[in-house]
Design a protein around this motif. Structure first.
Motif, PDB file in Angstrom:
ATOM      1  N   GLY A  90      13.942  -2.470   1.249  1.00 23.89           N
ATOM      2  CA  GLY A  90      13.523  -2.210  -0.041  1.00 23.89           C
ATOM      3  C   GLY A  90      12.234  -2.382  -0.669  1.00 23.89           C
ATOM      4  O   GLY A  90      12.116  -2.607  -1.705  1.00 23.89           O
ATOM      5  N   PHE A  91      11.240  -2.027   0.201  1.00 22.70           N
ATOM      6  CA  PHE A  91      10.033  -2.251   0.008  1.00 22.70           C
ATOM      7  C   PHE A  91       9.140  -1.040  -0.977  1.00 22.70           C
ATOM      8  O   PHE A  91       8.546  -1.538  -1.842  1.00 22.70           O
ATOM      9  CB  PHE A  91       8.920  -2.473   1.289  1.00 22.70           C
ATOM     10  N   GLY A  92       9.840   0.103  -0.540  1.00 21.95           N
ATOM     11  CA  GLY A  92       9.243   1.186  -1.251  1.00 21.95           C
ATOM     12  C   GLY A  92       7.862   1.433  -1.133  1.00 21.95           C
ATOM     13  O   GLY A  92       7.009   1.813  -2.151  1.00 21.95           O
ATOM     14  N   SER A  93       7.265   0.852   0.176  1.00 19.12           N
ATOM     15  CA  SER A  93       5.771   1.296   0.133  1.00 19.12           C
ATOM     16  C   SER A  93       5.590   2.827   0.958  1.00 19.12           C
ATOM     17  O   SER A  93       4.495   3.017   0.718  1.00 19.12           O
ATOM     18  CB  SER A  93       5.181   0.320   0.932  1.00 19.12           C
ATOM     19  N   ILE A  94       6.502   3.049   1.318  1.00 24.69           N
ATOM     20  CA  ILE A  94       6.396   4.552   2.116  1.00 24.69           C
ATOM     21  C   ILE A  94       7.026   5.663   0.891  1.00 24.69           C
ATOM     22  O   ILE A  94       8.247   5.656   0.574  1.00 24.69           O
ATOM     23  CB  ILE A  94       7.246   4.672   3.409  1.00 24.69           C
TER      24      ILE A  94
ATOM     25  N   LEU B  94       2.058  -2.619   5.564  1.00 27.74           N
ATOM     26  CA  LEU B  94       1.939  -1.569   4.638  1.00 27.74           C
ATOM     27  C   LEU B  94       2.542  -2.459   3.128  1.00 27.74           C
ATOM     28  O   LEU B  94       2.154  -2.363   2.103  1.00 27.74           O
ATOM     29  CB  LEU B  94       2.592  -0.332   4.673  1.00 27.74           C
ATOM     30  N   ALA B  95       3.751  -3.115   3.384  1.00 30.05           N
ATOM     31  CA  ALA B  95       4.209  -3.838   2.023  1.00 30.05           C
ATOM     32  C   ALA B  95       3.724  -4.941   1.671  1.00 30.05           C
ATOM     33  O   ALA B  95       3.941  -5.257   0.510  1.00 30.05           O
ATOM     34  CB  ALA B  95       5.755  -4.101   2.371  1.00 30.05           C
TER      35      ALA B  95
ATOM     36  N   MET C 240       0.833  -1.238  -0.016  1.00 30.72           N
ATOM     37  CA  MET C 240      -0.215   0.027  -0.142  1.00 30.72           C
ATOM     38  C   MET C 240       0.953   1.268  -0.063  1.00 30.72           C
ATOM     39  O   MET C 240       1.604   1.497   1.031  1.00 30.72           O
ATOM     40  CB  MET C 240      -0.970  -0.038   1.232  1.00 30.72           C
ATOM     41  N   LYS C 241       1.170   2.064  -1.034  1.00 33.72           N
ATOM     42  CA  LYS C 241       1.808   2.926  -1.203  1.00 33.72           C
ATOM     43  C   LYS C 241       1.117   4.318  -0.323  1.00 33.72           C
ATOM     44  O   LYS C 241       0.047   4.632  -0.369  1.00 33.72           O
ATOM     45  CB  LYS C 241       1.559   3.708  -2.607  1.00 33.72           C
ATOM     46  N   THR C 242       1.972   4.718   0.681  1.00 32.55           N
ATOM     47  CA  THR C 242       1.656   5.497   1.948  1.00 32.55           C
ATOM     48  C   THR C 242       2.365   6.635   2.115  1.00 32.55           C
ATOM     49  O   THR C 242       3.782   6.564   2.029  1.00 32.55           O
ATOM     50  CB  THR C 242       1.471   4.437   2.967  1.00 32.55           C
ATOM     51  N   VAL C 243       1.742   7.770   2.233  1.00 32.65           N
ATOM     52  CA  VAL C 243       2.301   8.872   2.863  1.00 32.65           C
ATOM     53  C   VAL C 243       2.235   9.132   4.512  1.00 32.65           C
ATOM     54  O   VAL C 243       1.127   8.757   4.845  1.00 32.65           O
ATOM     55  CB  VAL C 243       1.818  10.179   2.159  1.00 32.65           C
ATOM     56  N   LEU C 244       3.401   9.143   5.136  1.00 30.49           N
ATOM     57  CA  LEU C 244       3.161   9.064   6.612  1.00 30.49           C
ATOM     58  C   LEU C 244       3.391  10.725   7.026  1.00 30.49           C
ATOM     59  O   LEU C 244       4.092  11.508   6.578  1.00 30.49           O
ATOM     60  CB  LEU C 244       4.338   8.697   7.149  1.00 30.49           C
TER      61      LEU C 244
END
Ligand code: GDP
Length: 362
Positions: A27-31, A194-195, A1-5
């Motif tokens: 190295g997930f890149g979900s954030i 998230l990932a 889930m691409k997420t902004v924190l």
């Protein structure tokens, strides 16, 4: 889930930092973006991402000192600056926004609900909160603040993923000593969640999708997350019990909110090498989660990871009626009542002193 924190307050900033680091290391890149917001300048300095200092006209960068009403007021008056700093970070790629805050303090406790409301007004993606409950040993002010904040936050955000500061820390450490390890534990668990919908390798029918996370949280209110892992065998047939026991441990002992088991909905994610995941084990574990939570809506899926271990993540949606949340709310209400009584008593004392002063004058 691409997420902004968006990390609000001291705990919010530190937990956001831990999440950003974990996502990067794995190295997930979900954030896909992070912002820190605080009334205390010093707490923003250690953060590796962009920050906004709010309430400068009121507290001059010195923080709100645990006053969450002031925290809410300054967030309201400076909401435009925060929203402007987020503009451009919340791109079309973003699938969710997560506001991270300690609920027992001032800036995060008061500011997070205000910000969640503002974000919901502007953006179409779900706005979640990651809320940290004070431990039992923290003072009455923390409990009162958290009680108030949680009620508002659960109303404003699409779901509040609640983490009790008494969970996920090693025994024998004081809470302060334990913060780094708690934060690392939060980062691992929430980071994996998230990932989990982002897996590209081994995409198949059984791989969990971001929409399953969103649907599990759709019941709103308060949510909780459990996690446990164990060594796996290379033969999936030998892993039936591994899958069922990590699932049990995730829900019964590895949860962010101890004893929160009753839920409206649940998601069971089994993470590990897809070759080793026992389908029979996953089916049994899912049925067990259904019985245990009393929910007819238990989703499931795999998260393919290159690892010799198998892990279970159990996300519970709609846990606000569970004993743990009720118990906390009672604790917060009792602390609020005590504080009120103390105020009344000190008012009475003030009056007495005033009378004495008068007597002395007469
Ligand atoms: P604020 O800066 O005014 O929002 O206040 P804090 O963020 O310091 O909130 C205080 C609450 O957060 C207390 O209940 C603390 O136990 C908790 N807290 C503070 N720092 C951390 C941290 O690094 N990790 C965790 N898990 N909790 C923290």
């Amino acid at each position: 889930m691409k997420t902004v924190l968006v990390g609000v307050g001291q705990a919010g900033g530190k937990v956001t930092s831990a999440l950003v680091d974990f996502d990067h290391e794995m190295g997930f890149g979900s954030i896909i973006g992070a912002l820190g917001v605080n009334t205390a300048k010093a707490d923003l300095q250690s953060l590796q991402f962009d920050t906004v200092l709010v309430g400068q006209d009121r507290v001059k960068g010195h923080g709100v000192g645990g006053d969450n009403e002031l925290g809410a007021e300054v967030m309201q008056s400076d909401a435009r600056e925060v929203m402007a700093a987020l503009d451009g970070r919340i791109t079309a790629e973003a699938e969710s926004i997560v506001v991270v805050a300690g609920l027992g303090g001032g800036t995060g406790s008061g500011g997070a609900p205000v910000l969640a409301k503002e974000l919901k007004r502007v953006y179409d993606v779900p706005v979640y909160a990651l809320g940290i409950l004070p431990g039992r040993g923290e003072g009455a002010m923390y409990q009162v603040n958290a009680g108030r904040s949680l009620k508002t936050l659960a109303r404003e955000a699409d779901s509040v993923l609640l983490i009790d500061n008494d969970s996920w820390h090693s025994s024998g450490e004081s809470l302060e000593e334990g913060f780094d390890s708690i934060n690392a534990n939060i980062a691992r668990r929430v980071g994996l969640l998230l990932a989990s919908g982002e897996a590209v390798e081994g995409v198949g029918e059984s791989v969990v999708d971001t929409s399953e996370v969103i649907n599990t949280l759709r019941s709103g209110g308060i949510s909780a997350l459990g996690y446990a892992s164990a060594e796996a065998s290379e033969d999936p047939d030998e892993n039936i019990n591994v899958v069922t026991s990590v699932t049990r441990n995730a829900l019964l002992t590895g949860t962010s909110l101890p004893n929160a088991v009753e839920a409206d909905s649940a998601l069971l994610v089994v993470a590990g090498d897809p070759e080793t995941i026992s389908r029979k084990g996953v089916e049994r574990a899912r049925r067990w989660v259904e019985e245990e939570t009393g929910s007819m809506q238990v989703r499931g899926g795999d998260f393919p990871l290159d690892s010799g271990r198998l892990a279970a993540l159990v996300l519970l949606g709609g846990v606000e009626r569970s004993g743990r949340v009720q118990e906390f709310m009672q604790r917060a209400a009792a602390a609020a009542e005590e504080a009120e009584q103390r105020d009344e008593e000190s008012d009475e004392e003030d009056k007495l002193f005033q009378n004495e002063d008068l007597d002395n004058l007469l």
